[in-house]
Design an enzyme around this catalytic site. Structure first.
Site, PDB file in Angstrom:
ATOM      1  N   ARG A  34       1.340   3.984  18.003  1.00  0.00           N
ATOM      2  CA  ARG A  34      -0.196   4.642  18.898  1.00  0.00           C
ATOM      3  C   ARG A  34      -1.293   4.044  19.774  1.00  0.00           C
ATOM      4  O   ARG A  34      -2.399   4.769  20.624  1.00  0.00           O
ATOM      5  CB  ARG A  34      -1.026   4.109  17.241  1.00  0.00           C
ATOM      6  N   CYS A  57      -0.904   7.838  -2.829  1.00  0.00           N
ATOM      7  CA  CYS A  57      -1.666   6.909  -1.964  1.00  0.00           C
ATOM      8  C   CYS A  57      -2.470   7.275  -0.576  1.00  0.00           C
ATOM      9  O   CYS A  57      -2.328   6.221   0.687  1.00  0.00           O
ATOM     10  CB  CYS A  57      -0.451   5.806  -1.121  1.00  0.00           C
ATOM     11  N   LYS A  78       1.182  -1.368   0.053  1.00  0.00           N
ATOM     12  CA  LYS A  78      -0.411  -0.023  -0.090  1.00  0.00           C
ATOM     13  C   LYS A  78       1.015   1.311   0.009  1.00  0.00           C
ATOM     14  O   LYS A  78       0.148   2.639   0.149  1.00  0.00           O
ATOM     15  CB  LYS A  78      -1.455   0.029   0.836  1.00  0.00           C
ATOM     16  N   ASP A  79       2.257   0.903   0.178  1.00  0.00           N
ATOM     17  CA  ASP A  79       2.993   2.404  -0.108  1.00  0.00           C
ATOM     18  C   ASP A  79       3.605   2.308  -1.435  1.00  0.00           C
ATOM     19  O   ASP A  79       4.217   3.448  -1.295  1.00  0.00           O
ATOM     20  CB  ASP A  79       3.791   1.832   1.472  1.00  0.00           C
ATOM     21  N   ARG A 122       0.481  10.095  14.166  1.00  0.00           N
ATOM     22  CA  ARG A 122       1.885   9.518  13.269  1.00  0.00           C
ATOM     23  C   ARG A 122       2.294   8.466  14.484  1.00  0.00           C
ATOM     24  O   ARG A 122       1.971   8.865  15.411  1.00  0.00           O
ATOM     25  CB  ARG A 122       2.536  10.139  13.075  1.00  0.00           C
ATOM     26  N   ARG A 149      -8.274   8.268   4.402  1.00  0.00           N
ATOM     27  CA  ARG A 149      -9.262   7.091   3.976  1.00  0.00           C
ATOM     28  C   ARG A 149     -10.173   6.986   4.931  1.00  0.00           C
ATOM     29  O   ARG A 149     -11.326   6.703   4.844  1.00  0.00           O
ATOM     30  CB  ARG A 149      -8.750   6.736   2.891  1.00  0.00           C
ATOM     31  N   ARG A 150      -9.128   6.342   5.920  1.00  0.00           N
ATOM     32  CA  ARG A 150     -10.382   6.149   7.226  1.00  0.00           C
ATOM     33  C   ARG A 150     -10.928   7.441   8.150  1.00  0.00           C
ATOM     34  O   ARG A 150     -12.168   6.731   8.072  1.00  0.00           O
ATOM     35  CB  ARG A 150      -8.796   5.811   8.557  1.00  0.00           C
TER      36      ARG A 150
END
Length: 331
Positions: free
Chosen positions: A157, A244, A81-82, A151, A129-130
């Site tokens: 997190r 992305c 995905k990166d 981040r 997106r989330r």
């Protein structure tokens, strides 16, 4: 191929090292050669800015690709995905192994699920997106949440939840599975609630295009279904001209298998599947507007067929106004 150790370029994060270690073991088994990990620091690892601000596309990838092109490593492992959607001519994706769980998950205080969070709950994520999909879901279901931009690595997190700064954080199931922390998940977000990032849960194994022996050896690790699915997803992303870090979700799956596999039902294996479904979403980060569409076609047998599936859905989404909903455009 001689017994000289193969050099695998990897980012230094705990997750990158874990997934690269798993690939290294698989490569040892197919080549019979030792594999050593070469740790490389990328700009995305050292910058504390939001990904969308520092370019998003490629910030975790460029340093690894430079090391490949300089001959400092023989192959590299990326979170797919990166990867920017444009593939450099000098490099080839030699393998896309079987995909991990593509879903997003919640890690919340008091083991709460998304729908059980208190009113005004603060949910951490660095992903537009989330944010777009969580806010849209909250609007549709009468939930009162606030998405907070964060981040950092998995420890950082989850630490925001443990110390009470946030009520929950959103992470990728695949990452937690790969570092052995899936027991910390308090809720799996159905792909009907939040579509994952294009390629989420998949790895990309890349090497130089002129290394035919290594390409052939790494090809043993390739999974044709995963490759077809992520190719369709990334084709959608490219056709939307989105980077992305844009608020685009996409998932190609095999409908008869998807529900049983999400439930962990072993009966799903072994079925013959002839159709692939591709779903895409793009939205404003406040969740006020979403364009969400899907298409179904024969399981792609070639790269071009997978690309065509993505382009077809992107064209429909653009016709519904998707272009106006994306902040970042690909350069």
């Amino acid at each position: 191929m001689s017994e000289k150790a193969l050099r695998l370029g990897t980012r230094r994060s705990k997750l990158a090292m874990a997934q690269s270690g798993q690939v290294a073991e698989a490569v040892r088994q197919v080549t019979g050669r030792p594999v050593e990990l070469v740790e490389i620091t990328t700009y995305g690892d050292v910058s504390r800015e939001a990904l969308a601000q520092i370019g998003g596309t490629g910030v975790f990838v460029t340093a690894l690709r430079d090391a490949l092109l300089r001959g400092e490593v023989d192959f590299a492992v990326h979170s797919l995905k990166d990867l920017p959607t444009a593939q450099p001519e000098e490099l080839v994706l030699a393998a896309v192994p079987v995909r991990e769980d593509p879903r997003d998950v919640i890690v919340a205080k008091d083991a709460l699920k998304l729908t059980d969070l208190p009113r005004g709950a603060r949910i951490g994520t660095g992903s537009p997106r989330r944010m777009a999909q969580l806010n849209a879901y909250a609007r549709a279901h009468g939930l009162d949440i606030e998405c907070v931009a964060i981040r950092g690595n998995v420890d950082t997190r989850i630490g925001y939840v443990r110390n009470g700064e946030l009520d929950a954080v959103v992470l990728a199931a695949a990452g937690l599975n790969r570092i052995g922390r899936s027991e910390e998940v308090t809720d799996f977000l159905s792909v009907d609630t939040v579509l994952p990032a294009p390629g989420q849960g998949a790895l990309a194994i890349e090497c130089t295009a002129d290394n035919a022996d290594l390409i052939a050896a790494l090809g043993e690790l390739d999974d044709p279904f995963t490759r077809a699915a992520v190719t369709a997803e990334r084709s959608l992303l490219a056709a939307l001209e989105a980077g992305c870090s844009a608020p685009v979700g996409a998932l190609a799956d095999l409908p008869p298998l998807s529900a049983p596999l999400e439930r962990g039902d072993p009966q799903a294996d072994g079925q013959i599947v002839k159709e692939m479904r591709l779903r895409g979403v793009v939205g404003t980060t406040d969740g006020s507007t979403l364009v969400q569409l899907s298409t179904t076609g024969p399981v792609p047998q070639t790269h071009d067929q997978a690309v065509a599936l993505g382009r077809e859905l992107a064209a429909e989404m653009l016709a519904q106004g998707a272009a106006g909903l994306m902040g970042e455009r690909a350069q």
